[in-house]
Design a protein around this motif. Structure first.
Motif, short mmCIF file in Angstrom:
data_model
loop_
_atom_site.label_atom_id
_atom_site.label_comp_id
_atom_site.label_asym_id
_atom_site.label_seq_id
_atom_site.Cartn_x
_atom_site.Cartn_y
_atom_site.Cartn_z
N ILE A 1 64.34 -10.57 -43.16
CA ILE A 1 65.54 -11.26 -43.66
C ILE A 1 66.65 -10.22 -43.79
CG2 ILE A 1 66.53 -12.53 -45.61
CD1 ILE A 1 64.37 -14.23 -44.72
N GLU A 2 67.77 -10.49 -43.13
CA GLU A 2 68.86 -9.53 -43.19
C GLU A 2 70.07 -10.11 -43.91
OE1 GLU A 2 68.91 -6.67 -39.79
OE2 GLU A 2 67.99 -8.35 -38.78
N ASN A 3 71.06 -9.27 -44.11
CA ASN A 3 72.32 -9.69 -44.72
C ASN A 3 72.13 -10.38 -46.06
OD1 ASN A 3 73.56 -8.80 -42.31
ND2 ASN A 3 73.10 -10.76 -41.37
N PHE B 1 73.43 -9.26 -48.75
CA PHE B 1 74.80 -9.26 -49.27
C PHE B 1 75.75 -8.91 -48.13
CE2 PHE B 1 72.09 -8.19 -52.89
CZ PHE B 1 72.49 -9.17 -53.80
N LYS B 2 77.03 -9.26 -48.33
CA LYS B 2 78.02 -8.98 -47.28
C LYS B 2 78.32 -7.50 -47.17
CE LYS B 2 80.67 -13.24 -47.09
NZ LYS B 2 79.99 -13.76 -45.90
N LYS C 1 66.93 -12.67 -51.12
CA LYS C 1 67.79 -13.72 -50.60
C LYS C 1 67.00 -15.01 -50.72
CE LYS C 1 70.79 -14.31 -46.54
NZ LYS C 1 71.08 -13.75 -45.22
N ARG D 1 75.02 -13.12 -55.65
CA ARG D 1 76.15 -13.66 -54.91
C ARG D 1 75.81 -15.08 -54.46
NH1 ARG D 1 75.86 -12.77 -48.74
NH2 ARG D 1 74.04 -14.07 -48.35
N LYS E 1 77.30 -17.78 -51.61
CA LYS E 1 78.25 -18.00 -50.52
C LYS E 1 78.82 -19.41 -50.61
CE LYS E 1 77.28 -16.97 -46.09
NZ LYS E 1 76.43 -16.59 -44.94
N SER F 1 82.56 -17.28 -44.75
CA SER F 1 83.23 -16.00 -44.92
C SER F 1 83.56 -15.65 -46.36
CB SER F 1 84.52 -15.98 -44.10
OG SER F 1 84.25 -16.27 -42.77
N GLU G 1 85.50 -12.08 -46.00
CA GLU G 1 85.16 -11.27 -44.84
C GLU G 1 86.01 -11.69 -43.65
OE1 GLU G 1 80.86 -10.08 -43.27
OE2 GLU G 1 81.34 -12.20 -43.18
N GLN H 1 75.58 -8.63 -37.29
CA GLN H 1 75.57 -9.27 -38.60
C GLN H 1 76.37 -10.57 -38.58
OE1 GLN H 1 76.75 -6.59 -41.78
NE2 GLN H 1 77.31 -8.33 -43.04
N HIS H 2 77.57 -10.51 -38.03
CA HIS H 2 78.42 -11.70 -38.01
C HIS H 2 77.83 -12.78 -37.09
CE1 HIS H 2 82.12 -9.20 -39.34
NE2 HIS H 2 81.27 -9.43 -40.30
N GLU I 1 74.93 -14.27 -39.12
CA GLU I 1 75.31 -14.88 -40.39
C GLU I 1 76.30 -16.01 -40.23
OE1 GLU I 1 73.26 -14.03 -43.23
OE2 GLU I 1 75.19 -13.91 -44.24
N LYS I 2 77.34 -15.77 -39.42
CA LYS I 2 78.47 -16.68 -39.43
C LYS I 2 78.46 -17.68 -38.28
CE LYS I 2 82.41 -14.67 -40.80
NZ LYS I 2 83.44 -13.61 -40.92
N GLU J 1 69.11 -17.82 -39.68
CA GLU J 1 68.03 -18.12 -40.61
C GLU J 1 67.68 -19.61 -40.57
OE1 GLU J 1 68.66 -16.37 -44.58
OE2 GLU J 1 69.00 -14.55 -43.42
#
Lengths: 292, 175
Positions: free
Chosen positions: A37-39, A41-42, A165, A201, A203, A207, A237, B74-75, B78-79, B84
């Motif tokens: 699991i990544e990210n 946090f930003k 997370k 955090r 979300k 962003s 972000e 990452q973006h 994630e975005k 996930e």
């Protein structure tokens, strides 16, 4: 014999009956079940303090942190906007899990140096948390009080950052912290101090995230004038930048000062508006991982 | 009875032998936009090809795309791809016009369901299939329109990310 024939016939029909969707199911069963699991946090900072995140390999992050004076300091100080504390910092990812950084804060003309290493990474099954070790040393160049030698003005902070997370939106973090100061005023504090931090955090969009952080000091002397540090923030972000807009009880920016030398009482109006702006530069291209 | 057994045995072995899996693979994509070109490579795809029927399926783990900049990765996860929630891009379909007995390079159409970012679309993409000495090589280059798969680009970044990306697949099936 008949049974064997039936079995073979079944195997044969199974193979003939494998349709396209079954092929996909077959692929799924071959795929590795667990992934990292990544990210969580930003950014590398939750509010004032650190997150479990390390920079990617070869990535240099420039962090500009800025805290205004207290909101309750009156119209004469333009509600704190006249007075500002600044920290300029750099952090570099030596590997995807190991990072080093340093910074310079305007308050007490402080230099800080740190290293962080991601010890464990949360996985979809198995490991439930990401744990990063954080080691930090700081030197106040401006002599505070009786501490005249540089050695006396040095302090160390060790943290274990434990984060999970829970959902793509929600991440929580626990920060057991040990602070050692080479010289202290023994009437108000000890050389070795412990604190436990909690933060998280949420979300609200792809962003934008809302963050908060609280450090509770343990075993505090009754004469100690300092307060526990609390802060709230919004992470925004955009491309290579993370912009963090903050409200915190401490005007001081680095671990030693905001955890153990925070003077503000957030709920009494000692609220400092601040921001962290980060910009990432990729200095080294990661080598593509070759086929297995 | 004995003959029946032999026949069934050989047929069932034969049937299973017709399915090839990947030895190595490369999936890459390229996005050309005003401010920056973005490319990424992935060597972790899995695929099964049934040579006798031409049926094919593949699965690409999204978080294994490697970029030049770690922040891009990452973006991306994630975005844009929400990896996930949607960890894989998959395809289930058939090579049309595929003749397993033909040794030379042949053009085929891969028709089937392509799923990216949790959205499934019926697609038909051109590609080539070629028998090598020790493997079967399948290649395809096609365009994916991000809007078709509900991959949203923030307005601020429209100059950084193309609306359509070019995907290149290179699958080496072991014999």
């Amino acid at each position: 014999m008949r049974r064997i024939c039936l079995l073979l016939a079944a195997i044969m029909f199974y193979h003939l009956a494998v349709s396209q969707d079954d092929l996909l199911k077959e692929l799924d069963s071959q795929a590795p079940k667990t992934t990292v699991i990544e990210n969580t946090f930003k950014g590398s900072r939750l509010v004032n303090g650190q997150t479990v995140e390390t920079r990617g390999k070869g990535e240099l992050e420039f962090i500009f942190s800025h805290r205004f004076g207290a909101l309750n300091s009156g119209s004469y100080n333009l509600y704190g906007l006249d007075k500002a504390a600044v920290r300029l910092g750099l952090e570099y990812g030596i590997t995807d899990r190991l990072g080093v950084g340093f910074g310079r804060s305007s308050s007490d003309k402080m230099m800080d140096y740190y290293v962080r290493y991601k010890l464990l990474r949360q996985q979809t099954s198995g490991m439930p948390v990401t744990i990063t070790g954080f080691g930090y040393a700081s030197v106040k160049l401006a002599p505070p009080g009786d501490a005249t030698t540089l050695n006396d003005r040095t302090a160390y902070v060790t943290q274990l950052l434990i984060a999970r997370k829970f959902t793509p939106q929600l991440s929580l973090q626990l920060m057991p912290t040990f602070v050692h100061k080479n010289a202290v005023d023994k009437t108000i504090e000890s050389n070795d101090q412990l604190a436990i931090g909690v933060g998280g955090r949420f979300k609200v969009s792809r962003s934008v995230a809302i963050t908060s952080e609280y450090y509770h000091r343990l075993d505090v002397k009754s004469t100690n004038p300092y307060k526990n540090s609390i802060g709230f923030g919004v992470d925004i972000e955009t491309g290579g930048h993370v912009f963090q807009l903050l409200l915190c009880s401490s005007q001081r920016i680095t671990e030693r000062t905001f955890i153990t030398e925070s003077t503000g009482d957030f709920f009494n109006g000692d609220i400092h508006l601040g921001f962290n702006v980060t910009r990432a530069f990729q200095l080294k291209k990661p080598k593509p991982k070759l086929a297995q | 009875m004995r003959i029946l057994l032999v026949v069934l045995l050989s047929v069932s072995i034969h049937a299973s032998a017709q399915k090839l899996s990947l030895e190595k693979s490369k999936v890459s994509f390229f996005s050309k936009a005003a401010i920056e070109d973005i490319k990424a490579e992935n060597y972790k795809a899995a695929s099964v090809l049934n040579v006798s029927t031409g049926e094919v399926a593949f699965s690409i783990p999204i978080s294994d795309f490697e970029f030049d900049k770690s922040l891009m990765k990452q973006h991306f996860n994630e975005k844009y791809m929400e990896s996930e929630k949607f960890p894989k891009a998959t395809f289930a379909g058939k090579f049309e016009g595929f003749d397993p007995s033909k040794k030379a390079t042949q053009n085929v159409m891969a028709k089937g369901k392509l799923t990216i970012h949790g959205v499934t679309q019926e697609v038909s993409v051109p590609g080539t299939v070629e028998w090598m000495t020790d493997r079967l090589l399948a290649k395809s280059v096609f365009k994916v329109k991000l809007a078709d798969y509900k991959i949203k680009i923030p307005k601020m970044l429209w100059q950084n990310i193309a609306e359509e990306v070019e995907v290149t697949l290179e699958f080496n099936y072991k014999l």
